[in-house]
Every structure is written in C-alpha cells, then in structure tokens.
Design a protein around this motif. Structure first.
Motif, PDB file in Angstrom:
ATOM      1  N   ARG B   5      10.135 -16.664   5.365  1.00  0.00           N
ATOM      2  CA  ARG B   5       9.288 -16.765   4.894  1.00  0.00           C
ATOM      3  C   ARG B   5       8.926 -17.727   3.657  1.00  0.00           C
ATOM      4  NH1 ARG B   5       8.689 -12.949  -1.129  1.00  0.00           N
ATOM      5  NH2 ARG B   5       7.486 -14.319  -1.943  1.00  0.00           N
ATOM      6  N   TYR B  48      -6.272 -14.099  -3.789  1.00  0.00           N
ATOM      7  CA  TYR B  48      -5.567 -14.525  -5.151  1.00  0.00           C
ATOM      8  C   TYR B  48      -5.684 -14.344  -7.100  1.00  0.00           C
ATOM      9  CZ  TYR B  48      -2.620 -16.579  -2.047  1.00  0.00           C
ATOM     10  OH  TYR B  48      -1.491 -16.948  -0.380  1.00  0.00           O
ATOM     11  N   ASN B  54      -1.655 -10.603 -11.871  1.00  0.00           N
ATOM     12  CA  ASN B  54      -0.225 -10.258 -11.178  1.00  0.00           C
ATOM     13  C   ASN B  54       0.386 -11.544 -11.151  1.00  0.00           C
ATOM     14  OD1 ASN B  54      -0.624  -7.809 -10.930  1.00  0.00           O
ATOM     15  ND2 ASN B  54      -1.152  -8.021  -8.804  1.00  0.00           N
ATOM     16  N   SER B  56       4.452 -12.557 -10.205  1.00  0.00           N
ATOM     17  CA  SER B  56       5.336 -12.365  -9.405  1.00  0.00           C
ATOM     18  C   SER B  56       6.441 -13.700  -9.908  1.00  0.00           C
ATOM     19  CB  SER B  56       5.062 -12.173  -8.164  1.00  0.00           C
ATOM     20  OG  SER B  56       5.725 -12.529  -7.303  1.00  0.00           O
ATOM     21  N   GLN B 113      -5.674  -0.250  -0.137  1.00  0.00           N
ATOM     22  CA  GLN B 113      -4.130   0.702  -1.084  1.00  0.00           C
ATOM     23  C   GLN B 113      -4.481   1.885  -1.800  1.00  0.00           C
ATOM     24  OE1 GLN B 113      -1.208  -2.576  -0.198  1.00  0.00           O
ATOM     25  NE2 GLN B 113       0.762  -1.462  -1.772  1.00  0.00           N
ATOM     26  N   ASP B 114      -5.378   1.255  -2.059  1.00  0.00           N
ATOM     27  CA  ASP B 114      -5.205   1.883  -3.827  1.00  0.00           C
ATOM     28  C   ASP B 114      -6.222   1.834  -4.347  1.00  0.00           C
ATOM     29  OD1 ASP B 114      -3.122   1.081  -6.778  1.00  0.00           O
ATOM     30  OD2 ASP B 114      -3.963   2.575  -5.564  1.00  0.00           O
ATOM     31  N   GLU B 119      -8.398  -4.052  -4.656  1.00  0.00           N
ATOM     32  CA  GLU B 119      -7.581  -4.027  -3.993  1.00  0.00           C
ATOM     33  C   GLU B 119      -7.883  -3.385  -2.887  1.00  0.00           C
ATOM     34  OE1 GLU B 119      -3.591  -2.654  -4.787  1.00  0.00           O
ATOM     35  OE2 GLU B 119      -4.552  -3.337  -2.317  1.00  0.00           O
ATOM     36  N   TRP B 122      -8.523  -7.451  -1.458  1.00  0.00           N
ATOM     37  CA  TRP B 122      -6.806  -8.205  -0.967  1.00  0.00           C
ATOM     38  C   TRP B 122      -7.717  -7.509   0.236  1.00  0.00           C
ATOM     39  CZ3 TRP B 122      -2.714  -5.383   1.167  1.00  0.00           C
ATOM     40  CH2 TRP B 122      -1.665  -6.256   0.813  1.00  0.00           C
ATOM     41  N   TYR B 164       6.238 -15.632   9.684  1.00  0.00           N
ATOM     42  CA  TYR B 164       5.828 -13.911   8.437  1.00  0.00           C
ATOM     43  C   TYR B 164       6.157 -12.910   8.630  1.00  0.00           C
ATOM     44  CZ  TYR B 164       4.331 -15.274   3.947  1.00  0.00           C
ATOM     45  OH  TYR B 164       4.134 -16.027   2.588  1.00  0.00           O
ATOM     46  N   ASN B 167       9.828 -12.003   9.252  1.00  0.00           N
ATOM     47  CA  ASN B 167      10.147 -12.177   6.977  1.00  0.00           C
ATOM     48  C   ASN B 167      10.080 -11.190   7.063  1.00  0.00           C
ATOM     49  OD1 ASN B 167       9.798 -12.801   4.365  1.00  0.00           O
ATOM     50  ND2 ASN B 167       7.257 -11.918   5.438  1.00  0.00           N
ATOM     51  N   TRP B 168       8.703 -10.057   7.555  1.00  0.00           N
ATOM     52  CA  TRP B 168       8.622  -8.119   7.437  1.00  0.00           C
ATOM     53  C   TRP B 168       9.268  -7.850   8.110  1.00  0.00           C
ATOM     54  CZ3 TRP B 168       3.380  -9.798   9.099  1.00  0.00           C
ATOM     55  CH2 TRP B 168       2.302 -10.505   7.960  1.00  0.00           C
ATOM     56  N   ARG B 171      12.787  -7.827   5.808  1.00  0.00           N
ATOM     57  CA  ARG B 171      12.398  -7.234   4.794  1.00  0.00           C
ATOM     58  C   ARG B 171      12.765  -5.368   4.708  1.00  0.00           C
ATOM     59  NH1 ARG B 171       7.884  -9.088   0.300  1.00  0.00           N
ATOM     60  NH2 ARG B 171       9.503  -8.062  -0.562  1.00  0.00           N
ATOM     61  N   TYR B 178      10.262  -0.967   1.025  1.00  0.00           N
ATOM     62  CA  TYR B 178       9.082  -2.401   1.918  1.00  0.00           C
ATOM     63  C   TYR B 178       8.377  -1.700   2.959  1.00  0.00           C
ATOM     64  CZ  TYR B 178       7.190  -6.775   3.486  1.00  0.00           C
ATOM     65  OH  TYR B 178       6.128  -7.407   3.983  1.00  0.00           O
ATOM     66  N   GLN B 180       4.380  -2.137   3.935  1.00  0.00           N
ATOM     67  CA  GLN B 180       2.790  -3.318   4.062  1.00  0.00           C
ATOM     68  C   GLN B 180       2.216  -3.110   5.402  1.00  0.00           C
ATOM     69  OE1 GLN B 180       1.591  -4.847   2.424  1.00  0.00           O
ATOM     70  NE2 GLN B 180       2.639  -4.343   0.033  1.00  0.00           N
TER      71      GLN B 180
END
Lengths: 10, 216
Positions: B5, B48, B54, B56, B113-114, B119, B122, B164, B167-168, B171, B178, B180
């Motif tokens: 990442r 963003y 948020n 992080s 997602q939500d 969301e 996003w 990336y 990276n997924w 993870r 995790y 996504q």
C-alpha cells in the motif's frame, strides 16, 4: 472500525 | 499499513509529479486527457469528503489533501492556463464522460456499504475511479503513439493500482475482519484496463531504446 468502516485507505 | 500500500501510494504520488512536471515544464497538455483529469478530481473530491470527520492518520489526511489539490491544479492548468489550454484538443479528447458518471452514480446508489449519503458518494467515487482512465486510454489509442512522459504517467498509475491489489490480498490474509468487496471489485476492473497498455509499454521499453509506445 466504527465510523471508519475500513476506509483507512486512500 | 503494508509495503504494497505504501509503494502504491508513492506510485500514485509519482504519477502526479510526472504529470505536473510535464504540463508545467513542457508547457503542453498534448496527449493528456482533460476528461480523465476531471474524473479524477471528481473522484477525490467526493471520496475525501470524510476528511472532516474520519481521521485515520496524519498520513491519510495529508495525502487526501495533496490528491485533491494536485488533481484540481492539473484540471485548472489544462483548462484555464495559457499556453497549456491551447494545447488541449477538444475534438480528440471527447470521450462522453457522462456515460461514465451516470452509471457510476446509479451503482453508488444501489450498491454501497451502509446506505448513508456519504457511503453512496464514497461507492460512486470507487466505481468512477475504476473507469476514469478510459478517456486517457482512448486518446492514446487515437494518437497511436504515446509520448514518453505520458507513458510513464500511465505506467505509474497502473503500478499504483497493481500494488493496491497486492495490498488487498496481503490484508485479506493477515487481518481477520478485512472485507472490502466494493473496493476489490472496482480495483480489479481498473487494474484490468491497464493490462493492455502495460503490454505495449513493456514492448516499447523492452529494447532499452526509448522507442515510443505504439498502440494498435
């Protein structure tokens, strides 16, 4: 995790 | 944070540096799709929004600001600044981006997602990023040849997405909660779009000569 909901990536 | 990442983010930053250098030093946006840059600006400004609530990490928040600033600066320079704005060819760079934004917006509404407004926005930005490179690839296709710096720009973007993906995978195997799917699906589609370009990029660079990347 909470509000972040895994959105810790760019 | 993992090495894939981190390298992916560095490669993304590199793509911004290459493009900004090209249009400011080279004083020309020839071969660069303003449409793609506009889509990236929409992607970063929508994704963003959570900058404000948020948090992080400093790294995360800092790069969000950098990405919004760079993509906006690039669009501004190509659209309004002389002499770059005169080197942009609207006849060539005419990919109908409304056919990308529309379906991504619907997908963001339906698959997210939500079910909260953010969301949906996003998810829209995730889907839009997957297809944002299309106008650029179409422009390169039309031109047949790819200018050296532009080829490095697209290669850096492709490397960012490829890293990336790694990276997924990393993870997924190292973290227990995790998950996504939206990001994995969109990211895989996006990386797939680069495969063809990478093939031609590799062919042209293989000889070590800086032969221009030729697209059929």
């Amino acid at each position: 995790a909470g509000r972040l909901r895994g959105k810790d990536e760019l | 944070m993992n090495i894939f990442r981190f390298l992916g983010d560095m490669s993304h930053i590199l793509s911004f540096v290459i493009l900004l250098l090209k249009i400011t030093q080279g004083k020309s946006a020839a071969g660069i799709s303003l449409r793609t840059q506009e889509l990236y600006m929409i992607v970063f400004c929508s994704r963003y929004l959570d900058l404000f609530w948020n948090f992080s990490s400093l790294y995360n928040s800092f790069l969000k600001v950098v990405f919004i600033a760079c993509s906006s600066a690039i669009v501004y320079i190509i659209r309004f600044k002389s002499p770059q704005k005169d080197t942009w060819n609207p006849e060539l760079d005419n990919f109908p981006i409304q056919y990308l934004i529309g379906p991504c917006a619907v997908a963001g509404l339906l698959i997210n997602q939500d079910w909260t407004p953010f969301e949906m926005i996003w998810a829209f930005s995730i889907y839009l990023e997957a297809v944002a490179i299309l106008p650029q690839l179409f422009l390169l296709q039309k031109q047949g040849e790819v200018e050296n710096l532009t080829s490095h720009y697209v290669a850096a973007l492709g490397a960012y997405r490829g890293l990336y993906l790694m990276n997924w995978v990393y993870r997924y195997f190292t973290e227990d909660d995790y998950l996504q799917r939206i990001v994995w699906f969109a990211g895989t589609v996006q990386t797939g779009l680069y495969i063809d370009f990478f093939y031609h990029y590799y062919q042209s660079k293989r000889g070590g000569l800086s032969r221009p990347v030729k697209l059929p």
